[in-house]
Motif scaffolding. Structure first.
Motif, PDB file in Angstrom:
ATOM      1  N   GLU A 181       1.163  -1.579   0.217  1.00  0.00           N
ATOM      2  CA  GLU A 181       0.108  -0.252  -0.040  1.00  0.00           C
ATOM      3  C   GLU A 181       1.365   1.490   0.267  1.00  0.00           C
ATOM      4  N   PHE A 182       2.034   1.132   0.379  1.00  0.00           N
ATOM      5  CA  PHE A 182       2.911   2.177   0.540  1.00  0.00           C
ATOM      6  C   PHE A 182       3.559   2.572  -0.585  1.00  0.00           C
ATOM      7  N   LEU A 183       3.864   1.681  -1.243  1.00  0.00           N
ATOM      8  CA  LEU A 183       4.752   1.017  -3.176  1.00  0.00           C
ATOM      9  C   LEU A 183       3.367   2.295  -4.020  1.00  0.00           C
ATOM     10  N   ARG A 184       2.262   2.187  -3.552  1.00  0.00           N
ATOM     11  CA  ARG A 184       0.975   1.774  -4.419  1.00  0.00           C
ATOM     12  C   ARG A 184       0.589   3.702  -4.259  1.00  0.00           C
ATOM     13  N   ALA A 185       1.201   4.360  -2.963  1.00  0.00           N
ATOM     14  CA  ALA A 185       0.098   5.056  -2.372  1.00  0.00           C
ATOM     15  C   ALA A 185       1.717   6.027  -3.080  1.00  0.00           C
ATOM     16  N   SER A 186       3.078   5.417  -3.739  1.00  0.00           N
ATOM     17  CA  SER A 186       3.826   6.351  -3.255  1.00  0.00           C
ATOM     18  C   SER A 186       4.352   6.819  -4.839  1.00  0.00           C
ATOM     19  N   SER A 187       3.315   5.864  -5.693  1.00  0.00           N
ATOM     20  CA  SER A 187       3.167   6.075  -7.231  1.00  0.00           C
ATOM     21  C   SER A 187       2.294   7.729  -7.634  1.00  0.00           C
ATOM     22  N   ASP A 189       0.360   7.460 -10.187  1.00  0.00           N
ATOM     23  CA  ASP A 189      -0.666   7.023 -10.892  1.00  0.00           C
ATOM     24  C   ASP A 189      -1.289   6.383  -9.600  1.00  0.00           C
ATOM     25  N   GLY A 190      -0.814   6.601  -8.626  1.00  0.00           N
ATOM     26  CA  GLY A 190      -1.780   5.432  -7.770  1.00  0.00           C
ATOM     27  C   GLY A 190      -2.331   4.438  -7.722  1.00  0.00           C
ATOM     28  N   ASN A 191      -2.055   3.700  -8.675  1.00  0.00           N
ATOM     29  CA  ASN A 191      -2.010   2.002  -9.074  1.00  0.00           C
ATOM     30  C   ASN A 191      -1.156   1.189  -8.918  1.00  0.00           C
ATOM     31  N   GLY A 192       0.642   2.337  -8.899  1.00  0.00           N
ATOM     32  CA  GLY A 192       1.883   1.284  -8.663  1.00  0.00           C
ATOM     33  C   GLY A 192       2.649   1.321  -9.482  1.00  0.00           C
ATOM     34  N   GLN A 193       1.917   1.525 -10.761  1.00  0.00           N
ATOM     35  CA  GLN A 193       2.515   1.281 -12.344  1.00  0.00           C
ATOM     36  C   GLN A 193       4.369   2.371 -12.708  1.00  0.00           C
ATOM     37  N   GLU A 194       3.889   3.606 -11.552  1.00  0.00           N
ATOM     38  CA  GLU A 194       4.597   4.187 -11.985  1.00  0.00           C
ATOM     39  C   GLU A 194       5.951   4.088 -11.575  1.00  0.00           C
ATOM     40  N   ILE A 195       5.904   3.446  -9.778  1.00  0.00           N
ATOM     41  CA  ILE A 195       6.720   2.883  -9.465  1.00  0.00           C
ATOM     42  C   ILE A 195       7.634   1.936  -9.798  1.00  0.00           C
ATOM     43  N   LEU A 196       7.001   0.704 -10.138  1.00  0.00           N
ATOM     44  CA  LEU A 196       7.352  -0.311 -10.762  1.00  0.00           C
ATOM     45  C   LEU A 196       7.910   0.052 -12.644  1.00  0.00           C
ATOM     46  N   ALA A 197       7.919   1.136 -12.903  1.00  0.00           N
ATOM     47  CA  ALA A 197       8.066   1.497 -13.831  1.00  0.00           C
ATOM     48  C   ALA A 197       9.752   2.725 -12.983  1.00  0.00           C
ATOM     49  N   ILE A 198       9.813   2.818 -12.323  1.00  0.00           N
ATOM     50  CA  ILE A 198      11.363   3.405 -11.847  1.00  0.00           C
ATOM     51  C   ILE A 198      11.532   2.140 -11.487  1.00  0.00           C
ATOM     52  N   LEU A 199      11.334   0.991 -10.686  1.00  0.00           N
ATOM     53  CA  LEU A 199      12.280  -0.061 -10.265  1.00  0.00           C
ATOM     54  C   LEU A 199      12.975  -0.435 -10.982  1.00  0.00           C
ATOM     55  N   LEU A 200      12.565  -0.491 -12.763  1.00  0.00           N
ATOM     56  CA  LEU A 200      12.777  -1.058 -13.881  1.00  0.00           C
ATOM     57  C   LEU A 200      13.723  -0.568 -14.518  1.00  0.00           C
ATOM     58  N   ASP A 201      13.674   0.684 -14.100  1.00  0.00           N
ATOM     59  CA  ASP A 201      14.739   1.773 -14.832  1.00  0.00           C
ATOM     60  C   ASP A 201      15.914   1.939 -13.686  1.00  0.00           C
ATOM     61  N   VAL A 202      15.915   1.645 -12.930  1.00  0.00           N
ATOM     62  CA  VAL A 202      16.390   1.629 -11.807  1.00  0.00           C
ATOM     63  C   VAL A 202      17.587  -0.092 -11.784  1.00  0.00           C
ATOM     64  N   LEU A 203      16.878  -0.543 -12.299  1.00  0.00           N
ATOM     65  CA  LEU A 203      17.020  -2.563 -11.834  1.00  0.00           C
ATOM     66  C   LEU A 203      18.384  -2.635 -13.631  1.00  0.00           C
ATOM     67  N   GLU A 204      18.190  -1.778 -14.774  1.00  0.00           N
ATOM     68  CA  GLU A 204      18.599  -2.245 -15.572  1.00  0.00           C
ATOM     69  C   GLU A 204      19.918  -1.300 -16.030  1.00  0.00           C
ATOM     70  N   ALA A 205      20.300  -0.272 -14.997  1.00  0.00           N
ATOM     71  CA  ALA A 205      20.845   0.607 -15.232  1.00  0.00           C
ATOM     72  C   ALA A 205      22.061  -0.233 -14.669  1.00  0.00           C
ATOM     73  N   GLY A 206      23.632   0.269 -14.728  1.00  0.00           N
ATOM     74  CA  GLY A 206      24.550   0.081 -14.449  1.00  0.00           C
ATOM     75  C   GLY A 206      24.748   0.031 -13.255  1.00  0.00           C
ATOM     76  N   TRP A 207      25.553  -0.844 -12.616  1.00  0.00           N
ATOM     77  CA  TRP A 207      25.595  -1.353 -10.753  1.00  0.00           C
ATOM     78  C   TRP A 207      27.283  -1.264 -10.163  1.00  0.00           C
TER      79      TRP A 207
END
Length: 278
Positions: A181-187, A189-207
């Motif tokens: 629910e915290f991740l959903r509220a942090s997104s 769009d209110g549904n969590g898709q934006e936060i999932l997109a951010i997570l995907l972009d972060v993990l596909e970057a260099g480390w």
């Protein structure tokens, strides 16, 4: 020449307080000196025992009119200092005054004042890696699980990953309730898709691997979180702008730290954090 100082005191002024005391006036009356036989002394001739005209009397004080507003300003004694302000103390040049608390002191024109050193720019330049080829198997597995959940578009898919973790990872620098629910509220769009997109972009970057060989050893995405900003190449900035905007970077560069989302996974595959902020 003999000087006699007469103090004219108005009755009751001493008891009337400071206001009345201000009316005290000291006047200087010149009395013509007399010769030995009672005759007036010749003009310009000093009396017996008197210091010649123009010489200072030892221990003598000069009397002045102290009554406020009295007398002609043109005849005021020349020994009075010019009035330069409400204060009677010495006047200090304004460029030598200390800075008022809360005010920033003016910058030195000769460049002696150094800019604040950014903590981010003091970091050593790390070895940046991409993909999973050099990741320990547990770390690569956790990364794959997070990517799979992010690509699903369903924020509830993250619940299984988080609950299967050795511990609940840090998702915020403050207390939260239900993590999903915290991740959903942090997104946005209110549904969590934006936060999932951010997570995907972060993990596909260099480390980068940080604190190698210590209990704090960590694999961190994106590498910008642990890379000195002033060492980023134009190509690396293009990579970075796929995650944040140029405006975001300008603010973080001024602050001196990466403040956007980053992921930290321990060597054993434990997800330690997916968090934004300092």
């Amino acid at each position: 020449m003999v000087r006699v100082c007469l103090a004219l005191l108005v009755a009751g002024t001493v008891l009337a307080g400071p206001a009345a005391a201000a009316t005290v006036r000291t006047e200087t009356i010149r009395v013509a000196p007399q010769g030995p036989n009672g005759d007036a002394a010749q003009p310009g001739a000093p009396a017996p025992g008197e210091t010649p005209a123009g010489a200072a009397q030892p221990g003598a004080s000069q009397s002045i009119d102290v009554q406020p507003g009295a007398g002609d300003p043109a005849t005021a004694p020349s020994v009075l200092p010019p009035v330069t302000g409400p204060s009677t103390g010495p006047q200090i040049p304004t460029d030598q005054l200390p800075a008022t608390p809360g005010e920033e002191a003016p910058a030195e024109e000769d460049g002696l004042v150094e800019d604040r050193v950014s903590p981010q720019n003091q970091l050593p330049v790390p070895d940046v890696k991409y993909g999973t080829a050099e990741l320990p198997a547990p770390v690569a597995r956790m990364r794959d699980q997070l990517i799979e959940a992010a690509r699903s578009g369903d924020i509830e898919k993250m619940r299984m990953v988080l609950e299967g973790n050795e511990m609940m990872p840090t998702l915020s620098l403050t207390e939260i309730g239900d993590p999903i629910e915290f991740l959903r509220a942090s997104s946005g769009d209110g549904n969590g898709q934006e936060i999932l997109a951010i997570l995907l972009d972060v993990l596909e970057a260099g480390w980068v691997k940080t604190d190698a060989g210590t209990p704090q050893e960590m694999y961190v995405w994106p590498y910008f979180a642990r890379y000195p900003f002033d060492k980023l190449s134009p190509q690396q900035k293009v990579e970075m702008y796929r995650i944040i905007t140029a405006g975001d970077f300008a603010e973080m560069d001024a602050y001196g730290a990466w403040l956007f989302y980053r992921v930290g996974i321990g060597p054993d595959g434990t997800l330690h954090y997916f968090v934004a902020g300092e």
